[in-house]
Write a protein that holds these residues in place. Structure first.
Motif, short mmCIF file in Angstrom:
data_model
loop_
_atom_site.label_atom_id
_atom_site.label_comp_id
_atom_site.label_asym_id
_atom_site.label_seq_id
_atom_site.Cartn_x
_atom_site.Cartn_y
_atom_site.Cartn_z
N PHE A 25 -25.75 -9.64 16.23
CA PHE A 25 -26.52 -10.85 15.97
C PHE A 25 -27.03 -10.82 14.53
CE2 PHE A 25 -26.76 -10.10 20.48
CZ PHE A 25 -26.59 -11.36 21.04
N ARG A 26 -27.05 -11.99 13.90
CA ARG A 26 -27.56 -12.08 12.54
C ARG A 26 -28.57 -13.21 12.45
NH1 ARG A 26 -25.11 -9.18 8.68
NH2 ARG A 26 -23.14 -8.13 9.21
N ILE A 27 -29.70 -12.95 11.76
CA ILE A 27 -30.69 -13.98 11.51
C ILE A 27 -30.34 -14.67 10.20
CG2 ILE A 27 -33.14 -14.46 11.11
CD1 ILE A 27 -33.79 -11.98 12.72
N PRO A 28 -30.12 -15.97 10.19
CA PRO A 28 -29.77 -16.66 8.94
C PRO A 28 -30.87 -16.53 7.90
CG PRO A 28 -29.37 -18.05 10.86
CD PRO A 28 -30.15 -16.88 11.34
N ALA A 29 -30.49 -16.39 6.65
CA ALA A 29 -31.47 -16.28 5.57
C ALA A 29 -32.32 -17.54 5.45
CB ALA A 29 -30.75 -16.00 4.25
N SER A 30 -31.80 -18.67 5.89
CA SER A 30 -32.51 -19.95 5.77
C SER A 30 -33.42 -20.24 6.96
CB SER A 30 -31.50 -21.08 5.63
OG SER A 30 -30.66 -21.14 6.79
N HIS A 31 -33.59 -19.28 7.86
CA HIS A 31 -34.36 -19.57 9.08
C HIS A 31 -35.83 -19.83 8.77
CE1 HIS A 31 -35.98 -15.51 8.75
NE2 HIS A 31 -36.81 -15.79 9.75
N LYS A 32 -36.48 -20.60 9.64
CA LYS A 32 -37.91 -20.89 9.51
C LYS A 32 -38.74 -20.10 10.53
CE LYS A 32 -37.18 -25.56 7.73
NZ LYS A 32 -37.43 -27.02 7.94
N ALA A 49 -36.69 -3.50 28.52
CA ALA A 49 -35.52 -3.84 27.70
C ALA A 49 -35.93 -3.85 26.24
CB ALA A 49 -34.96 -5.20 28.11
N ALA A 50 -34.96 -3.71 25.35
CA ALA A 50 -35.24 -3.67 23.92
C ALA A 50 -34.11 -4.31 23.14
CB ALA A 50 -35.42 -2.22 23.45
N ALA A 51 -34.42 -4.81 21.95
CA ALA A 51 -33.41 -5.33 21.03
C ALA A 51 -33.80 -4.93 19.61
CB ALA A 51 -33.28 -6.84 21.14
N ARG A 52 -32.82 -4.48 18.82
CA ARG A 52 -33.07 -4.14 17.42
C ARG A 52 -32.70 -5.34 16.55
NH1 ARG A 52 -34.24 1.04 16.20
NH2 ARG A 52 -33.97 2.60 17.85
N LEU A 53 -33.61 -5.67 15.63
CA LEU A 53 -33.39 -6.79 14.74
C LEU A 53 -33.52 -6.33 13.31
CD1 LEU A 53 -35.17 -7.86 17.35
CD2 LEU A 53 -35.07 -10.02 16.11
N ARG A 54 -32.73 -6.94 12.43
CA ARG A 54 -32.92 -6.78 11.00
C ARG A 54 -33.18 -8.14 10.40
NH1 ARG A 54 -28.28 -2.30 9.40
NH2 ARG A 54 -29.00 -0.69 10.82
N GLY A 55 -33.89 -8.17 9.31
CA GLY A 55 -34.41 -9.39 8.72
C GLY A 55 -33.34 -10.39 8.33
N PRO A 56 -33.73 -11.48 7.65
CA PRO A 56 -32.84 -12.59 7.35
C PRO A 56 -31.51 -12.15 6.77
CG PRO A 56 -35.06 -13.11 6.68
CD PRO A 56 -35.07 -11.67 7.11
N GLY A 57 -30.44 -12.65 7.36
CA GLY A 57 -29.10 -12.38 6.90
C GLY A 57 -28.54 -11.05 7.35
#
Length: 341
Positions: free
Chosen positions: A32-39, A275-283
């Motif tokens: 999964f990727r968080i778009p750099a343009s997210h609000k 449960a857990a999920a790993r996230l990295r910042g925008p993009g």
């Protein structure tokens, strides 16, 4: 959707869905990727009561890198003073809400302390009597425990307070003043023995129902319109929500995060569905994963050791919670539904 690889028999992890700007975050071949343009990034947790088949669904959560500890979406119960007229009709009521966790709560009735409370009410026009109710009504999905003891009502007069009513409980689960159980599931209204004595208790483990302790009209004290009354009681509580909700963290800065959820039983203890999920910042990549116990967690963490960027960074973020569709930046619901279910 966060899920568990091999959930234990009869259990499943807390459902959680990652949303970006209100839309589900889809997976790519890499994750999964968080778009750099997210609000904003938010998480949708739990199930609706109609879809729940496993009992209590109170969920605690935290976003490592933002939250300092576990959080819950708070809910509320109440003590109500109701006024009636000569025909027996209710003409007004005052609702004294309790929300979240009381100051003296330490995880169990045995280890917790009551908090004293005092409120002043004015008898409204046309009133001839008053009754009292202890209830888990309000938000339909409120779940948890609410204990009340030592209810007293005083008439405030120039010569000093005059005792108008005092509730006295006994060990057999009734009250000498005639209190009665009611609600859509009256069995959730109980009498509980505490170190301070017997107490009225609402142990609500059903997100589709509520219970009440009621003082009936036959035992209700008489009042006069315009009188000033003081209501005193002691209480302890631990109350959360048992339904589907969203928590919004606003825009996330570049960095590494891990979102954890944990299903709780009605005593606020982990029910073994985490449960857990790993996230990295925008993009960057969002790695979805889950774990059942500390052994799985240690194995996963050790396998990630030494990778650059795999350690959380603390950063400022806007935190908002949602209940009944309304967001509140301070983490407190923006409105309270106080109508009975």
């Amino acid at each position: 959707m966060l899920s568990s690889a091999e959930p234990p028999p009869g259990a499943s992890p807390a459902n959680a869905e990652i949303l970006v700007d209100g839309k589900p975050l889809g997976a790519t071949a890499e994750g999964f990727r968080i778009p750099a343009s997210h609000k904003s990034v938010s998480f949708r947790l739990g199930r609706s009561p109609e879809d729940e088949t496993e009992g209590s669904r109170r969920v605690q959560f935290k976003l490592e890198g933002v939250d300092n500890g576990w959080r819950q979406l708070r809910s509320e119960m109440s003590l109500m003073v109701r006024f009636g007229d000569a025909a027996g009709d209710q003409v007004a009521q005052r609702i004294f809400v309790v929300e979240g966790i009381s100051q003296g709560w330490r995880g169990s009735v045995e280890s917790s302390a009551f908090t004293e409370r005092r409120e002043t009410v004015r008898v409204p026009p046309d009133s001839t009597f008053l009754t009292v109710a202890i209830s888990s009504s309000g938000p339909p999905t409120a779940m948890g425990i609410y204990l009340v003891r030592g209810v007293k009502i005083f008439r405030n007069s120039p010569s000093g307070p005059e005792l108008l009513f005092a509730a006295a409980t006994d060990r057999e689960g009734t009250d000498t003043n005639g209190w009665r159980r009611s609600g859509t599931r009256p069995s959730m209204a109980k009498m509980v023995h505490t170190s301070a004595g017997e107490a009225f208790c609402i142990l609500d483990d059903d997100p589709n129902a509520h219970a009440e302790w009621n003082l009936p009209r036959a035992a209700a004290p008489k009042v006069q319109p315009g009188e000033s009354l003081t209501v005193e009681w002691s209480e302890m509580y631990d109350i959360g929500t048992g339904s589907r909700f969203e928590v919004n963290y606003g825009r996330l800065n570049a960095g590494h995060y891990r979102f954890l959820t944990d299903v709780l039983d009605n005593h606020r203890q982990p029910a073994g569905r985490r449960a857990a999920a790993r996230l990295r910042g925008p993009g960057a990549l969002v790695e979805a994963s889950s774990f059942l116990d500390q052994r799985v967690r240690r194995h996963r963490d050790s396998s990630l050791a030494g990778r650059p960027g795999d350690h959380p960074e603390t950063h400022p973020a806007t935190s908002r919670e949602c209940r009944a569709g309304t967001l509140d930046r301070a983490g407190t619901p923006a409105h309270r539904a106080r109508s009975a279910r």
